[in-house]
Write a protein that holds these residues in place. Structure first.
Motif, short mmCIF file in Angstrom:
data_model
loop_
_atom_site.label_atom_id
_atom_site.label_comp_id
_atom_site.label_asym_id
_atom_site.label_seq_id
_atom_site.Cartn_x
_atom_site.Cartn_y
_atom_site.Cartn_z
N LEU A 1 31.45 22.60 -51.03
CA LEU A 1 31.79 24.02 -51.02
C LEU A 1 32.43 24.44 -49.71
N LYS A 2 31.91 23.92 -48.60
CA LYS A 2 32.47 24.27 -47.28
C LYS A 2 33.91 23.78 -47.17
N ALA A 3 34.18 22.58 -47.68
CA ALA A 3 35.55 22.05 -47.64
C ALA A 3 36.49 22.90 -48.47
N ILE A 4 36.02 23.36 -49.62
CA ILE A 4 36.85 24.20 -50.47
C ILE A 4 37.13 25.54 -49.79
N LEU A 5 36.10 26.13 -49.16
CA LEU A 5 36.26 27.40 -48.46
C LEU A 5 37.22 27.28 -47.28
N SER A 6 37.17 26.16 -46.59
CA SER A 6 37.99 25.98 -45.39
C SER A 6 39.44 25.66 -45.72
N GLY A 7 39.67 24.92 -46.79
CA GLY A 7 41.03 24.48 -47.08
C GLY A 7 41.47 23.41 -46.11
N GLY A 8 42.79 23.28 -45.93
CA GLY A 8 43.29 22.12 -45.19
C GLY A 8 44.05 22.39 -43.91
N TYR A 9 44.16 23.65 -43.48
CA TYR A 9 44.91 23.90 -42.24
C TYR A 9 44.13 23.36 -41.04
N ILE B 1 41.75 25.65 -38.84
CA ILE B 1 40.56 26.20 -39.49
C ILE B 1 39.40 25.21 -39.46
N GLN B 2 39.72 23.91 -39.29
CA GLN B 2 38.66 22.90 -39.25
C GLN B 2 37.80 23.02 -38.00
N LYS B 3 38.32 23.73 -36.98
CA LYS B 3 37.59 23.89 -35.72
C LYS B 3 36.68 25.12 -35.72
N ILE B 4 36.79 25.95 -36.78
CA ILE B 4 36.09 27.23 -36.79
C ILE B 4 34.88 27.15 -37.72
N GLU B 5 33.71 27.40 -37.20
CA GLU B 5 32.47 27.27 -37.97
C GLU B 5 32.03 28.59 -38.61
N SER B 6 32.29 29.71 -37.96
CA SER B 6 31.73 30.97 -38.42
C SER B 6 32.56 31.60 -39.55
N VAL B 7 31.87 32.35 -40.41
CA VAL B 7 32.54 33.06 -41.50
C VAL B 7 33.52 34.09 -40.94
N ARG B 8 33.10 34.83 -39.90
CA ARG B 8 33.96 35.84 -39.31
C ARG B 8 35.19 35.19 -38.67
N GLY B 9 34.96 34.07 -37.98
CA GLY B 9 36.07 33.38 -37.33
C GLY B 9 37.12 32.91 -38.33
N ARG B 10 36.66 32.38 -39.47
CA ARG B 10 37.61 31.94 -40.50
C ARG B 10 38.39 33.13 -41.06
N ALA B 11 37.69 34.25 -41.29
CA ALA B 11 38.36 35.44 -41.81
C ALA B 11 39.42 35.95 -40.85
N LEU B 12 39.09 35.95 -39.56
CA LEU B 12 40.06 36.39 -38.55
C LEU B 12 41.28 35.48 -38.54
N TRP B 13 41.05 34.16 -38.65
CA TRP B 13 42.18 33.22 -38.63
C TRP B 13 43.06 33.41 -39.85
N PHE B 14 42.46 33.50 -41.04
CA PHE B 14 43.27 33.66 -42.26
C PHE B 14 44.04 34.99 -42.24
N ASN B 15 43.41 36.06 -41.77
CA ASN B 15 44.12 37.34 -41.66
C ASN B 15 45.32 37.21 -40.74
N SER B 16 45.11 36.57 -39.62
CA SER B 16 46.20 36.38 -38.66
C SER B 16 47.30 35.50 -39.24
N TYR B 17 46.88 34.46 -39.95
CA TYR B 17 47.88 33.55 -40.53
C TYR B 17 48.79 34.29 -41.51
N ILE B 18 48.21 35.09 -42.37
CA ILE B 18 49.01 35.80 -43.37
C ILE B 18 49.91 36.83 -42.71
N SER B 19 49.37 37.61 -41.77
CA SER B 19 50.17 38.67 -41.15
C SER B 19 51.19 38.14 -40.17
#
Length: 406
Positions: free
Chosen positions: A162-170, A173-191
């Motif tokens: 499940l963690k691998a699916i949530l993280s994906g393959g970028y 993102i493999q370096k980020i453990e926290s839920v908030r950190g992943r959300a911040l990265w994905f938001n930044s990536y899209i914008s």
């Protein structure tokens, strides 16, 4: 640092072609891969480099020390004309390594595709094999060469899956453990990246309409592409929908999977299926951020299927066998998630998010096998631990753990 499957393919391509285009989405690791090569390196994020190339493409290319890597080529597709002229004057394999966050060969400004002079390699986000230090393993090649005996389950835990699916393959993102950190990265990536690259590849007059469109199509991953429904929901014209879809394909955020057709039946659904190319981005756009949310999500089946599609996309792209990949759906609602076909060999794959598999889960694969004159290997991927046989005289069928991707 992850060892990438694409590196050996890149070396081989540079040895046999004067120009190689390494394309893929932003942040998949293209520049990192290229900076490790002993070559001159120029990047068109640099305004001075970009202006020089735009002002005099032919003169710019002539002035470059060679061999050379030209990064972010989609910003100056006009330079392809200069590269073509340079290659035709003195053809030396490995001279130009081009990278792009968009498929520059499909861009309107790229009038010359360098046909016969260039090899294109698509670099995808990290596969689970690459993340786990097994970059040389390719399950597609193994299946086509050895059948089910060519693969094996690795025994990862359900939470790790499940963690691998949530993280994906970028890679980042493999370096980020926290839920908030992943959300911040994905938001930044899209914008930061998706919106910027969209502006590079086409005319985009209304970024707000595009972002709304992007969020509308995200939940449709794994579904048949219905442009009229999307146009209605997004309040956009169908030509605009076509344009947005084309641009998202060009920057490798979505992929359209063609429908399977053969002599088996004339009753096939011909529409392609739409997929997000990264399960991490998909989960983020759905608002699924944690293990419990994923386990309980109404979108769980589609998330698992999107994950499998992204893995199959990477393995087929990097494979020696290079099979064709399709989806299968008939008018009487018989569906198989994926069909892999190469020559007289066919593999039918169904995806289940559950821990258990029943004979009923193979019914559409069995029907497909019964209608075919050739042998078809049937696989149901599931969240369990063991490879289990479910075949009979009509064909080979197996339940296969999703851990084979790890």
């Amino acid at each position: 640092m992850f060892t990438r499957t694409a590196i050996s393919i890149l070396y081989e391509a540079l040895a046999i072609s004067p120009a190689v285009l390494l394309s893929g989405a932003r942040q998949v690791g293209k520049s990192t891969l290229c900076l490790g090569q002993d070559r001159e390196y120029r990047v068109f994020d640099d305004l001075s480099e970009r202006e020089a190339a735009l002002n005099d493409a032919i003169g710019y290319v002539v002035s470059l020390p060679k061999p050379v890597t030209l990064d972010e080529i989609q910003k100056v597709p006009e330079i392809l004309e200069g590269i073509k002229i340079d290659i035709d004057k003195k053809r030396i394999n490995g001279t130009f390594l081009l990278t792009g966050s968009a498929n520059v060969l499909d861009m309107k400004k790229a009038k010359d595709t360098l046909a016969g002079r260039i090899i294109e390699i698509v670099m995808w986000p990290l596969s689970q094999k690459e993340i786990n230090g097994k970059h040389e393993e390719n399950i597609i090649d193994a299946l086509f060469a050895h059948g089910i005996s060519g693969i094996q389950a690795t025994g990862i835990s359900y939470d790790a899956l499940l963690k691998a699916i949530l993280s994906g393959g970028y890679p980042e993102i493999q370096k980020i453990e926290s839920v908030r950190g992943r959300a911040l990265w994905f938001n930044s990536y899209i914008s930061t990246y998706v919106e910027r690259d969209i502006r590079d590849v086409g005319e985009l007059r209304d970024i707000s309409a595009f972002i709304k469109f992007f969020n509308i199509i995200a939940p449709r991953s794994c579904g048949l592409l219905n442009k009229s429904d999307i146009a209605s929901d997004a309040a956009l014209t169908e030509p605009t929908i076509n344009n947005y879809l084309s641009m998202l394909e060009m920057i490798y955020q979505i992929s359209l999977l063609k429908a399977y057709s053969s002599n088996v039946s004339k009753r096939f659904i011909k529409s392609p299926k739409l997929y997000m190319t990264d399960s991490g981005v998909f989960c983020h756009l759905l608002g699924v951020t944690g293990l419990e949310e994923l386990h309980e999500s109404n979108h769980k089946g589609n998330i698992f299927e999107t994950f499998v599609y992204s893995e199959l996309l990477k393995h087929t792209s990097y494979s020696i066998s290079q099979p064709s990949l399709f989806h299968y759906r008939t008018n009487d609602k018989k569906e198989i998630d994926f069909i892999l076909e190469k020559g007289n060999k066919t593999i039918a794959i169904e995806v289940k998010a559950s821990h258990t598999v029943k004979k009923e889960d193979f019914k559409h694969i069995a029907d497909f096998q019964s209608k075919s004159t050739q042998k078809i290997l049937g696989i149901v991927l599931y969240s369990g631990e063991h490879i289990l046989p479910f075949g009979d005289e009509a064909g080979e069928r197996y339940a296969v753990p999703l851990s084979v991707f790890f």
